[in-house]
Design a protein around this motif. Structure first.
Motif, PDB file in Angstrom:
ATOM      1  N   ARG A  19       0.898  -1.390   0.265  1.00 48.53           N
ATOM      2  CA  ARG A  19       0.253  -0.077   0.028  1.00 48.53           C
ATOM      3  C   ARG A  19       0.734   1.192   0.416  1.00 48.53           C
ATOM      4  O   ARG A  19       0.452   2.401  -0.458  1.00 48.53           O
ATOM      5  N   ALA A  20       1.550   1.263   0.714  1.00 50.70           N
ATOM      6  CA  ALA A  20       2.612   2.766   0.906  1.00 50.70           C
ATOM      7  C   ALA A  20       3.549   2.940  -0.390  1.00 50.70           C
ATOM      8  O   ALA A  20       3.792   4.047  -0.730  1.00 50.70           O
ATOM      9  N   VAL A  21       3.730   1.802  -1.218  1.00 58.38           N
ATOM     10  CA  VAL A  21       4.423   1.142  -2.287  1.00 58.38           C
ATOM     11  C   VAL A  21       4.319   2.453  -3.420  1.00 58.38           C
ATOM     12  O   VAL A  21       4.113   3.020  -4.224  1.00 58.38           O
ATOM     13  N   ALA A  22       2.827   1.559  -3.656  1.00 57.70           N
ATOM     14  CA  ALA A  22       1.051   2.344  -4.480  1.00 57.70           C
ATOM     15  C   ALA A  22       1.136   4.116  -4.272  1.00 57.70           C
ATOM     16  O   ALA A  22       1.388   4.634  -5.087  1.00 57.70           O
ATOM     17  N   GLU A  46      -8.390   1.768  -4.738  1.00 64.54           N
ATOM     18  CA  GLU A  46      -9.341   2.996  -4.110  1.00 64.54           C
ATOM     19  C   GLU A  46      -8.689   4.273  -4.012  1.00 64.54           C
ATOM     20  O   GLU A  46      -9.138   5.969  -3.945  1.00 64.54           O
ATOM     21  N   GLU A  47      -8.025   3.867  -2.762  1.00 70.11           N
ATOM     22  CA  GLU A  47      -7.010   4.513  -1.901  1.00 70.11           C
ATOM     23  C   GLU A  47      -6.710   5.512  -2.500  1.00 70.11           C
ATOM     24  O   GLU A  47      -6.344   7.183  -2.510  1.00 70.11           O
ATOM     25  N   VAL A  48      -5.228   5.213  -3.480  1.00 75.60           N
ATOM     26  CA  VAL A  48      -4.505   6.005  -4.324  1.00 75.60           C
ATOM     27  C   VAL A  48      -5.525   6.327  -5.042  1.00 75.60           C
ATOM     28  O   VAL A  48      -5.221   8.264  -4.978  1.00 75.60           O
ATOM     29  N   GLY A  52      -5.953  11.334  -5.305  1.00 79.50           N
ATOM     30  CA  GLY A  52      -5.138  12.134  -6.660  1.00 79.50           C
ATOM     31  C   GLY A  52      -4.552  11.217  -8.475  1.00 79.50           C
ATOM     32  O   GLY A  52      -3.952  12.085  -8.756  1.00 79.50           O
ATOM     33  N   GLY A  53      -3.980  10.114  -7.119  1.00 79.98           N
ATOM     34  CA  GLY A  53      -3.573   9.137  -7.525  1.00 79.98           C
ATOM     35  C   GLY A  53      -3.841   8.605  -9.392  1.00 79.98           C
ATOM     36  O   GLY A  53      -5.269   8.228  -9.401  1.00 79.98           O
ATOM     37  N   ARG A  54      -3.007   7.768  -9.579  1.00 83.70           N
ATOM     38  CA  ARG A  54      -3.617   6.895 -11.172  1.00 83.70           C
ATOM     39  C   ARG A  54      -3.543   5.563 -10.888  1.00 83.70           C
ATOM     40  O   ARG A  54      -2.494   4.905 -10.636  1.00 83.70           O
ATOM     41  N   ALA A  55      -4.872   4.410 -10.828  1.00 82.62           N
ATOM     42  CA  ALA A  55      -4.404   3.374 -10.439  1.00 82.62           C
ATOM     43  C   ALA A  55      -5.531   2.656 -10.628  1.00 82.62           C
ATOM     44  O   ALA A  55      -6.995   3.196 -10.930  1.00 82.62           O
ATOM     45  N   VAL A  56      -4.960   1.233 -11.143  1.00 85.59           N
ATOM     46  CA  VAL A  56      -6.371   0.109 -11.389  1.00 85.59           C
ATOM     47  C   VAL A  56      -5.908  -1.002 -11.129  1.00 85.59           C
ATOM     48  O   VAL A  56      -4.949  -1.301 -10.208  1.00 85.59           O
TER      49      VAL A  56
END
Ligand SMILES: NC(=O)c1ccc[n+]([C@@H]2O[C@H](COP(=O)([O-])OP(=O)(O)OC[C@H]3O[C@@H](n4cnc5c(N)ncnc54)[C@H](O)[C@@H]3O)[C@@H](O)[C@H]2O)c1
Length: 260
Positions: A19-22, A46-48, A52-56
């Motif tokens: 999670r911290a890495v993401a 979802e947290e990323v 404000g980040g981009r994540a799938v």
């Protein structure tokens, strides 16, 4: 925003370190493919995004090669390629070697070592095709030393991860792919994930924090646990273009616990 044009795939992304890495890669602008078992993957993606980040999210089991291939395909589809792989998926274990049956040995080796291999095996063709990439394995200080009892399968798996990392770095460099680096991070006792989980000990169940205070603290020169964000910082560092000359290394992030 030093990794804006990068895509990173993270196995075990729903765990304390993953999670911290993401979050750290997303904060640098990278597109994140967050892989884990079931809903854990969805929660971190979802947290990323909320940050404000981009994540799938990809629900992917490192025990299955097909899942690892699907993870890489998703990265290519969403972000146009795969630049960085961080392998965080892992299992802890407890018990003396003769107290554990063979299935426990096999389970731990299969996730920690074979799972790292499967993720790398799936990611490498993408990186070879583009002649660049960063493979970052999350091993452990127990990839360099024996544990203080109860963890033979884990120690063996993490020594395997360090060995795989070093061998592959050498293989890729000498086979004409110097643009692909392979490094391990060896965390000490981290205040997250399995580092704080309750474990069976000879003195009964104990939280990771309690185990650290009782048994490990005096052995760590900095006398503290490591934060998950410090592991994430090391992963970002290894992914930066300026780190291109660092390969085949196993970087301890452990408060000075292990010095080799
Ligand atoms: N926390 C520590 O103190 C510490 C210290 C040294 C090394 N490590 C290593 O760091 C990595 C992350 O550990 P953590 O502390 O975040 O633990 P964690 O348990 O929070 O995270 C591990 C993640 O791996 C996932 N996972 C387990 N089996 C999987 C499988 N078959 N397929 C896909 N995902 C799977 C879990 O769902 C979990 O989200 C592990 O490899 C661990 O060995 C942790």
């Amino acid at each position: 925003m030093r990794l804006e044009d990068h895509a990173v795939a993270i196995t075990g992304a729903g765990g304390g370190i993953g999670r911290a890495v993401a979050l750290a890669f997303a904060a640098e602008g990278a597109g994140v493919v967050a892989a884990d078992l079931g809903e854990r993957a969805d929660a971190v993606a979802e947290e990323v995004r909320r940050a404000g980040g981009r994540a799938v999210a990809v629900r992917a089991d490192v025990s299955r090669s097909a899942d690892m291939r699907a993870l890489v395909e998703r990265s290519v589809r969403e972000f146009g390629g795969l630049d960085v792989l961080v392998t965080c998926a892992g299992l802890g274990t407890a018990g003396l070697l003769l107290e554990q049956d063979e299935s426990e040995w096999t389970r731990v080796i299969d996730v920690n070592l074979n799972g790292t291999y499967r993720a790398i095996r799936a990611a490498l063709p993408q990186m070879i095709a583009r002649r660049r990439g960063r493979i970052i394995t999350i091993a452990s200080v127990l990839g360099k030393m024996g544990g203080y009892g109860f963890v033979s399968a884990y120690v063996a798996s993490k020594h395997g991860v360090v060995g795989l990392t070093r061998a592959l770095a050498s293989e890729l460099g000498s086979q004409g792919y110097p643009g692909i680096t392979v490094n391990a991070i060896c965390p000490g006792y981290v205040r997250a994930g399995m580092g704080v989980a309750t474990q069976a000990t000879k003195a009964g169940p104990m939280s990771g924090t309690e185990i650290f205070e009782r048994y490990y603290k005096r052995l760590v020169p900095q006398r503290r646990m490591i934060e998950a964000e410090e592991i994430a910082h090391a992963a970002v560092f290894l992914a930066l273009p300026e780190s291109a000359g660092i390969t085949g290394q196993a970087l301890n992030v452990d408060g000075g616990f292990v010095t080799s």
